[in-house]
Design a protein around this motif. Structure first.
Motif, PDB file in Angstrom:
ATOM      1  N   ILE A  44      -4.747   2.050  -1.539  1.00 21.97           N
ATOM      2  CA  ILE A  44      -4.037   2.558  -0.357  1.00 21.97           C
ATOM      3  C   ILE A  44      -3.304   1.431   0.355  1.00 21.97           C
ATOM      4  N   SER A  45      -3.931   0.273   0.451  1.00 20.19           N
ATOM      5  CA  SER A  45      -3.293  -0.890   1.068  1.00 20.19           C
ATOM      6  C   SER A  45      -2.041  -1.293   0.301  1.00 20.19           C
ATOM      7  N   GLU A  62       0.800   1.225   0.820  1.00 19.04           N
ATOM      8  CA  GLU A  62       1.402   1.049   2.142  1.00 19.04           C
ATOM      9  C   GLU A  62       2.259  -0.214   2.191  1.00 19.04           C
ATOM     10  N   ARG A  63       1.760  -1.300   1.621  1.00 24.60           N
ATOM     11  CA  ARG A  63       2.472  -2.581   1.666  1.00 24.60           C
ATOM     12  C   ARG A  63       3.800  -2.512   0.910  1.00 24.60           C
ATOM     13  N   GLY A  93       5.357   0.341   0.174  1.00 24.49           N
ATOM     14  CA  GLY A  93       6.101   1.553   0.486  1.00 24.49           C
ATOM     15  C   GLY A  93       6.302   2.417  -0.745  1.00 24.49           C
ATOM     16  N   ALA A 100      -4.942   9.596   3.306  1.00 23.22           N
ATOM     17  CA  ALA A 100      -4.723   8.322   4.015  1.00 23.22           C
ATOM     18  C   ALA A 100      -3.583   8.371   5.031  1.00 23.22           C
ATOM     19  N   ASP A 101      -2.886   9.496   5.142  1.00 21.77           N
ATOM     20  CA  ASP A 101      -1.798   9.649   6.117  1.00 21.77           C
ATOM     21  C   ASP A 101      -0.747   8.562   5.949  1.00 21.77           C
ATOM     22  N   LEU A 102      -0.337   8.341   4.703  1.00 21.90           N
ATOM     23  CA  LEU A 102       0.661   7.321   4.409  1.00 21.90           C
ATOM     24  C   LEU A 102       2.073   7.848   4.690  1.00 21.90           C
ATOM     25  N   ASP A 103       2.954   6.965   5.125  1.00 21.92           N
ATOM     26  CA  ASP A 103       4.328   7.325   5.421  1.00 21.92           C
ATOM     27  C   ASP A 103       5.266   6.292   4.787  1.00 21.92           C
TER      28      ASP A 103
END
Length: 303
Positions: free
Chosen positions: A207-208, A211-212, A214, A241-244
């Motif tokens: 997940i990190s 996010e990093r 994108g 994880a509510d990623l955007d």
């Protein structure tokens, strides 16, 4: 009930064996065999191979594979792919590289080599291993040598940093990582920012990374059926994880090739049967037309 459970019971009966007979031959408890056939337990890789050897069947048949499954049918490997495989198994990586280099010099692209030489050789390795014609050390030798050669092929291919990001990995503790590395490289050649994370990472790290970078697309590979639950758990973690932006998730590997509807059951957004199809599936999931990622056709030749 899983394909393995159904196949195990059917093959055992074909051999005229009781559950007790099979358990005795495998030196395991009767209840363990019963649980396998009821679909409540799945053996680890060593036990699975022992069952296949004891029943004198391939792993593909035991797991419910069909004759047209990738790697299941012999005799489908091209002359170049066959030569490449034999060079690797002989320990002659130099000859293997020369074969690839000559093909590049003749006008092929790196993606062509992946799809017409490396991928068929990988499937043949899998077929031979499942049939008991290849030792585990030979399989590892092929994997490690081919990964070094893939790095050589990709060394001069620039990354399109404006392309959509893709993150690929194999579910822990999945050792069969070369297929997902191949997918990542092919997407890089297609103009994506491909990032291969390897194996055995916790959901928090995935997940990190998503996010990093994108990442708009995540690829997960699993070869064995007992890794399906971890795949489903990982997908759920990523989607929660509510990623955007929220990434699309594509799965592949032999476990999914054996059951073409399994990708839906684990909550994925798409499925690819092989590395070549993965590029098309990736574009479809993101509604991208061919070339929209910034085609790397200009990198056909390895400098």
């Amino acid at each position: 009930m899983s394909s393995f459970a159904v196949q195990l019971k059917a093959i055992r009966k074909e051999r005229g064996l009781t559950q007790k007979d099979l358990a005795s031959m495998l030196e395991i408890a009767n209840t363990t065999v019963a649980n396998y056939e009821q679909g409540t337990r799945f053996p680890d890789e060593a036990v699975l191979r022992g069952i296949a050897d004891t029943l004198n069947v391939s792993l593909d048949k035991l797991l419910g594979g069909t004759p047209d499954s990738p790697g299941a049918a012999p005799g489908t490997v091209s002359a170049d792919s066959s030569a490449y495989l034999e060079y690797i198994l002989e320990g002659n990586a130099g000859k293997a590289q020369t074969l690839l280099w000559n093909t590049l010099e003749a006008g092929a692209g790196v993606a062509d080599l992946y799809l017409t030489i490396l991928q068929p050789a990988l499937r043949e390795v899998g077929r031979r291993w499942e049939a008991g014609d290849l030792d585990i050390d030979e399989e590892h030798q092929f994997t490690e040598t081919t990964e070094r050669i893939m790095a050589w092929l990709m060394a001069d291919v620039p990354v399109n940093f404006t392309g959509p990001a893709f993150i690929g990995f194999c579910i822990a503790p999945e050792p069969h990582k070369i297929g997902m590395r191949m997918v990542t490289d092919l997407l890089t050649l297609d103009g994506w920012r491909g990032v291969f994370l390897g194996v055995d990472l916790p959901a928090s790290s995935i997940i990190s990374a998503v996010e990093r970078h994108g990442a708009r697309l995540v690829g997960i590979s699993a070869a064995m059926n007992y890794h399906i639950n971890p795949v489903a758990t990982m997908i759920q973690a990523i989607k929660s994880a509510d990623l955007d932006p929220a990434p699309q998730i594509m799965v592949g590997g032999q476990a999914f090739n054996r059951d073409k509807d399994l990708w839906l059951q684990v909550g994925a957004d798409g499925f690819s049967a092989d590395a070549g199809a993965a590029v098309s599936t990736a574009r479809e999931l993101l509604s991208l037309s061919s070339g929209a990622t910034g085609t790397s056709e200009e990198f056909r030749r390895h400098k």
